[in-house]
Design an enzyme around this catalytic site. Structure first.
Site, PDB file in Angstrom:
ATOM      1  N   PRO A  26      45.460  38.224  43.338  1.00 44.88           N
ATOM      2  CA  PRO A  26      46.734  38.747  42.820  1.00 44.88           C
ATOM      3  C   PRO A  26      46.955  40.192  43.290  1.00 44.88           C
ATOM      4  O   PRO A  26      46.040  41.007  43.245  1.00 44.88           O
ATOM      5  CB  PRO A  26      46.547  38.711  41.303  1.00 44.88           C
ATOM      6  CG  PRO A  26      45.356  37.857  41.052  1.00 44.88           C
ATOM      7  CD  PRO A  26      44.513  37.911  42.280  1.00 44.88           C
ATOM      8  N   GLU A  27      48.157  40.456  43.767  1.00 40.14           N
ATOM      9  CA  GLU A  27      48.523  41.804  44.203  1.00 40.14           C
ATOM     10  C   GLU A  27      49.574  42.356  43.234  1.00 40.14           C
ATOM     11  O   GLU A  27      49.860  41.717  42.220  1.00 40.14           O
ATOM     12  CB  GLU A  27      49.032  41.762  45.649  1.00 40.14           C
ATOM     13  CG  GLU A  27      48.021  41.081  46.581  1.00 40.14           C
ATOM     14  CD  GLU A  27      48.473  41.020  48.039  1.00 40.14           C
ATOM     15  OE1 GLU A  27      49.233  41.890  48.477  1.00 40.14           O
ATOM     16  OE2 GLU A  27      48.063  40.069  48.736  1.00 40.14           O
TER      17      GLU A  27
ATOM     18  N   ARG B  88      35.938  32.462  39.755  1.00 44.36           N
ATOM     19  CA  ARG B  88      34.913  33.119  40.580  1.00 44.36           C
ATOM     20  C   ARG B  88      34.263  34.320  39.905  1.00 44.36           C
ATOM     21  O   ARG B  88      33.341  34.920  40.455  1.00 44.36           O
ATOM     22  CB  ARG B  88      35.517  33.493  41.941  1.00 44.36           C
ATOM     23  CG  ARG B  88      35.887  32.216  42.714  1.00 44.36           C
ATOM     24  CD  ARG B  88      36.323  32.494  44.110  1.00 44.36           C
ATOM     25  NE  ARG B  88      35.270  33.078  44.925  1.00 44.36           N
ATOM     26  CZ  ARG B  88      35.429  33.448  46.184  1.00 44.36           C
ATOM     27  NH1 ARG B  88      36.601  33.297  46.760  1.00 44.36           N
ATOM     28  NH2 ARG B  88      34.438  33.969  46.864  1.00 44.36           N
TER      29      ARG B  88
ATOM     30  N   ARG C 127      44.223  59.392  61.047  1.00 42.68           N
ATOM     31  CA  ARG C 127      43.420  58.187  60.806  1.00 42.68           C
ATOM     32  C   ARG C 127      43.539  57.227  61.993  1.00 42.68           C
ATOM     33  O   ARG C 127      44.624  56.875  62.402  1.00 42.68           O
ATOM     34  CB  ARG C 127      43.880  57.497  59.517  1.00 42.68           C
ATOM     35  CG  ARG C 127      43.650  58.373  58.314  1.00 42.68           C
ATOM     36  CD  ARG C 127      43.942  57.665  57.015  1.00 42.68           C
ATOM     37  NE  ARG C 127      43.842  58.600  55.903  1.00 42.68           N
ATOM     38  CZ  ARG C 127      42.699  58.918  55.287  1.00 42.68           C
ATOM     39  NH1 ARG C 127      41.572  58.335  55.652  1.00 42.68           N
ATOM     40  NH2 ARG C 127      42.687  59.785  54.304  1.00 42.68           N
TER      41      ARG C 127
END
Ligand SMILES: [Zn+2]
Length: 277
Positions: free
Chosen positions: A2-3, A110, A153
């Site tokens: 889930p985001e 899980r 980056r």
């Protein structure tokens, strides 16, 4: 996993059912959920208290109790919160008993989901300051802000987006969808975008998350709404999980590769692959 849109969908379902209720019983069936706290310590801190709000920060759900006690829940891979679950609902790790006789369960096949405690607003602020960056909905994520975070980056922009310390709440689905919307290849070094591309990406992250939220989240793997209903955003994916299908913009076949350590989907015509120097 889930985001932000999936977690926010859960929050919106549950907030009206929890806010103002008193938590009469908190039963942690799987002690691993709240380590290093014991189930008794957690129940002692939260039990008997009134729930003032159900908030969200990044992918965390925050149950804010009276007296500034905060329960910080993370669903990780397969966690779900179900309201009035079936008695024999499998994978139940925590049961919340409310004073109106309703029940909420944290179910999680899980078992990577977690529950942590913050006592007082300072502890809450410090917890999130150490873990989460900008909240991407609400206007704080802009091109210049994204550019400042990404400058210097060299890792792929996809990995940059997945790092919760930069932008909170974006995971594998919404990173792919946002990069496609912005026309940015997932393997572009994060610091190498043009200013206009940072602006497009900032906008695309918010737009992809909002589209997910409008569809009630995406149901792949185990995500369910608290009432057991599935989200629908998986039917609207532009590139994610669409390997071999045609890009809706240009008709080119969508490809899958690894970026940021994750299975990644893109249209390499709309999102030109960076040249190897
Ligand atoms: Zn395309």
């Amino acid at each position: 996993m889930p985001e932000l849109p999936e977690v926010e969908t859960i929050r919106r379902h549950l907030a009206p059912r929890l806010e103002g209720r008193r938590l009469e019983a908190l039963a942690v069936h799987d002690p691993r959920w709240c380590l290093p706290l014991t189930p008794d310590a957690l129940a002692g801190a939260c039990g008997g208290r009134r729930v003032e709000r159900l908030d969200r920060r990044g992918k965390y759900l925050v149950m804010a109790f009276e007296d500034d006690v905060f329960l910080l829940m993370h669903l990780r891979m397969t966690g779900t919160l179900l309201f009035e679950p079936a008695v024999d609902e499998p994978y139940r790790r925590v049961t919340f008993g409310l004073d109106d006789a309703h029940e909420l369960a944290f179910c999680d096949p899980r078992r990577f989901g977690t529950g942590e405690l913050a006592l007082g607003p300072e502890a809450l602020t410090a917890f999130f300051a150490a873990r989460l960056g900008i909240e991407p909905l609400g206007g704080a994520l802009t091109g210049p802000v994204l550019r400042a975070l990404a400058t210097g980056r060299r890792g792929p922009i996809k990995a940059f987006l997945l790092d919760q310390r930069h932008v909170a709440g974006v995971g594998n689905i919404y990173a792919d969808e946002a990069l496609h919307r912005a026309g940015v290849h997932p393997l572009r070094p994060a610091g190498s975008l043009r200013p206009g591309q940072y602006a497009a990406l900032a906008e695309a992250v918010a737009a992809a998350l909002q589209a997910g939220l409008d569809a009630g989240g995406a149901t792949i793997d185990d995500f369910r709404h608290p009432d057991g209903v599935s989200g629908a955003f998986q039917h609207e994916f532009l590139v994610h999980r669409r390997r071999g299908e045609a890009c809706g913009t240009c008709g080119t076949t969508i490809v899958k590769f690894v970026a940021g350590g994750r299975g990644t989907y893109a249209c390499e015509r709309c999102q030109p692959r960076p040249r190897v120097r």
